[in-house]
Write an enzyme that holds these catalytic residues in place. Structure first.
Site, PDB file in Angstrom:
ATOM      1  N   LYS A  53      -8.839   3.197 -12.136  1.00 51.78           N
ATOM      2  CA  LYS A  53      -9.519   4.211 -12.910  1.00 51.78           C
ATOM      3  C   LYS A  53      -8.871   5.560 -12.720  1.00 51.78           C
ATOM      4  O   LYS A  53      -9.151   6.510 -13.435  1.00 51.78           O
ATOM      5  CB  LYS A  53     -10.986   4.317 -12.455  1.00 51.78           C
ATOM      6  CG  LYS A  53     -11.759   3.040 -12.529  1.00 51.78           C
ATOM      7  CD  LYS A  53     -13.138   3.238 -11.856  1.00 51.78           C
ATOM      8  CE  LYS A  53     -13.727   1.909 -11.510  1.00 51.78           C
ATOM      9  NZ  LYS A  53     -14.903   2.054 -10.618  1.00 51.78           N
ATOM     10  N   GLU A 109       0.431   6.930 -13.982  1.00 52.73           N
ATOM     11  CA  GLU A 109      -0.186   6.650 -12.677  1.00 52.73           C
ATOM     12  C   GLU A 109      -0.736   7.938 -12.091  1.00 52.73           C
ATOM     13  O   GLU A 109      -0.129   8.998 -12.245  1.00 52.73           O
ATOM     14  CB  GLU A 109       0.875   6.090 -11.719  1.00 52.73           C
ATOM     15  CG  GLU A 109       0.807   4.584 -11.536  1.00 52.73           C
ATOM     16  CD  GLU A 109      -0.277   4.109 -10.583  1.00 52.73           C
ATOM     17  OE1 GLU A 109      -1.335   4.760 -10.472  1.00 52.73           O
ATOM     18  OE2 GLU A 109      -0.069   3.065  -9.942  1.00 52.73           O
ATOM     19  N   ASP A 113       1.806   6.175  -3.620  1.00 56.17           N
ATOM     20  CA  ASP A 113       1.647   6.313  -2.179  1.00 56.17           C
ATOM     21  C   ASP A 113       2.749   5.466  -1.535  1.00 56.17           C
ATOM     22  O   ASP A 113       3.884   5.910  -1.405  1.00 56.17           O
ATOM     23  CB  ASP A 113       0.224   5.842  -1.837  1.00 56.17           C
ATOM     24  CG  ASP A 113      -0.190   6.168  -0.426  1.00 56.17           C
ATOM     25  OD1 ASP A 113       0.459   5.668   0.501  1.00 56.17           O
ATOM     26  OD2 ASP A 113      -1.168   6.905  -0.224  1.00 56.17           O
ATOM     27  N   VAL A 163      -6.019  12.463  -0.732  1.00 49.89           N
ATOM     28  CA  VAL A 163      -6.533  13.481  -1.650  1.00 49.89           C
ATOM     29  C   VAL A 163      -7.536  12.886  -2.635  1.00 49.89           C
ATOM     30  O   VAL A 163      -7.510  11.689  -2.913  1.00 49.89           O
ATOM     31  CB  VAL A 163      -5.381  14.163  -2.436  1.00 49.89           C
ATOM     32  CG1 VAL A 163      -4.500  14.969  -1.503  1.00 49.89           C
ATOM     33  CG2 VAL A 163      -4.561  13.138  -3.208  1.00 49.89           C
ATOM     34  N   ASP A 169     -10.430   9.056  -6.143  1.00 45.18           N
ATOM     35  CA  ASP A 169     -11.767   8.925  -5.537  1.00 45.18           C
ATOM     36  C   ASP A 169     -11.706   8.668  -4.041  1.00 45.18           C
ATOM     37  O   ASP A 169     -10.693   8.210  -3.495  1.00 45.18           O
ATOM     38  CB  ASP A 169     -12.502   7.746  -6.165  1.00 45.18           C
ATOM     39  CG  ASP A 169     -11.944   6.404  -5.664  1.00 45.18           C
ATOM     40  OD1 ASP A 169     -10.729   6.175  -5.812  1.00 45.18           O
ATOM     41  OD2 ASP A 169     -12.715   5.609  -5.087  1.00 45.18           O
TER      42      ASP A 169
HETATM   43  P1  XMP Z   1       0.369   2.446  -3.364  1.00 50.58           P
HETATM   44  O1  XMP Z   1       0.326   2.591  -1.864  1.00 50.58           O
HETATM   45  O2  XMP Z   1       0.411   1.026  -3.776  1.00 50.58           O
HETATM   46  O3  XMP Z   1      -1.032   3.020  -3.774  1.00 50.58           O
HETATM   47  O4  XMP Z   1       1.451   3.304  -3.970  1.00 50.58           O
HETATM   48  C1  XMP Z   1      -1.328   3.495  -5.015  1.00 50.58           C
HETATM   49  C2  XMP Z   1      -2.815   3.498  -5.182  1.00 50.58           C
HETATM   50  O5  XMP Z   1      -3.516   3.811  -3.951  1.00 50.58           O
HETATM   51  C3  XMP Z   1      -4.536   4.722  -4.171  1.00 50.58           C
HETATM   52  N1  XMP Z   1      -4.253   5.958  -3.393  1.00 50.58           N
HETATM   53  C4  XMP Z   1      -5.051   7.016  -3.292  1.00 50.58           C
HETATM   54  N2  XMP Z   1      -6.264   7.250  -3.812  1.00 50.58           N
HETATM   55  N3  XMP Z   1      -6.276   9.376  -2.776  1.00 50.58           N
HETATM   56  C5  XMP Z   1      -6.864   8.434  -3.559  1.00 50.58           C
HETATM   57  O6  XMP Z   1      -7.969   8.672  -4.026  1.00 50.58           O
HETATM   58  C6  XMP Z   1      -5.064   9.205  -2.216  1.00 50.58           C
HETATM   59  O7  XMP Z   1      -4.581  10.096  -1.514  1.00 50.58           O
HETATM   60  C7  XMP Z   1      -4.422   7.953  -2.478  1.00 50.58           C
HETATM   61  N4  XMP Z   1      -3.227   7.442  -2.103  1.00 50.58           N
HETATM   62  C8  XMP Z   1      -3.172   6.207  -2.677  1.00 50.58           C
HETATM   63  C9  XMP Z   1      -4.546   4.984  -5.656  1.00 50.58           C
HETATM   64  O8  XMP Z   1      -5.503   4.149  -6.247  1.00 50.58           O
HETATM   65  C10 XMP Z   1      -3.172   4.596  -6.142  1.00 50.58           C
HETATM   66  O9  XMP Z   1      -3.134   4.146  -7.468  1.00 50.58           O
HETATM   67 MG    MG Z   2      -9.189   4.608  -5.141  1.00 54.50          MG
END
Ligand code: XMP
Ligand code: MG
Length: 190
Positions: A53, A109, A113, A163, A169
């Site tokens: 989302k 996106e 992360d 964040v 979220d």
């Molecule tokens: P990866 O590690 O696969 O993760 O690149 C991507 C997804 O992880 C969530 N994500 C976050 N969600 N604050 C969030 O609310 C953050 O700092 C954060 N870091 C990763 C997110 O869903 C993203 O699409």
């Molecule tokens: Mg999330």
């Protein structure tokens, strides 16, 4: 409201530790990204694929800023793992409604992360034979990268901290914030 005239905070203000990106900074960046994409895709129809989302607010603002005819599709994926980190094992919760073969696909996106989710997603979408496949991520955490993913457009590189806001979220809260910030530590322990 959050100090510094950052506008409406939906009552979340007391939970916010600091604001990383203001609403104005985010909107200015989206204008910039959209101009770049409009130049690169001139004369083509772009299919925006938003990852639910988190990318909903980004998709909505980006599509309006982009001066090109676009269509929108959404995909929801869930990565096994804790709520604040991903494992790279991905499951499709909601697939695209349409075939993307021969389409110019731009994946939107919220945040990259580790890169594991996106890496999986690009393989999955790439196997459907789009005419082109690129990524536009609003945020990226360079220090968290575990797998290199080719990302054509990036809004902001941010420090490796969790964040929230502007689609992002914690336990499904804070997505509706117009800015991006960090949470006070006590919010996680409550
Ligand atoms: P990866 O590690 O696969 O993760 O690149 C991507 C997804 O992880 C969530 N994500 C976050 N969600 N604050 C969030 O609310 C953050 O700092 C954060 N870091 C990763 C997110 O869903 C993203 O699409
Ligand atoms: Mg999330």
């Amino acid at each position: 409201a959050v100090p510094g005239g950052l506008g409406p905070d939906h009552g979340y203000g007391p939970d916010i530790h600091h604001v990383l990106l203001s609403e104005q900074q985010i909107q200015d960046k989206i204008t910039e990204l959209a101009a770049q994409v409009a130049r690169d895709y001139a004369g083509r129809e772009v299919l925006l694929v938003g990852v639910l989302k988190g990318a909903v607010l980004f998709m909505s603002d980006f599509a309006r800023a982009l001066q090109l005819p676009t269509q929108m599709e959404f995909m929801a994926v869930s990565s096994y793992g804790s709520s604040t980190s991903s494992s790279g094992v991905v499951r499709i919760l909601k697939d695209l409604d349409r075939d993307i073969s021969d389409r110019h696909v731009l994946v939107l996106e919220d945040i990259i992360d580790s890169g594991l989710t996106l890496s999986w997603l690009l393989k999955n979408l790439g196997s459907r034979r789009p005419a082109s496949l690129e990524v536009c991520a609003l945020l990226r955490k360079p220090d968290a990268i575990k797998v290199e993913v080719p990302v054509r457009y990036v809004g902001f590189d941010i420090p490796n901290e969790f964040v929230v806001g502007y689609g992002l979220d914690y336990a499904e809260r804070y997505r509706d914030l117009p800015y991006i910030g960090t949470l006070k530590p006590e919010v996680y322990s409550d």
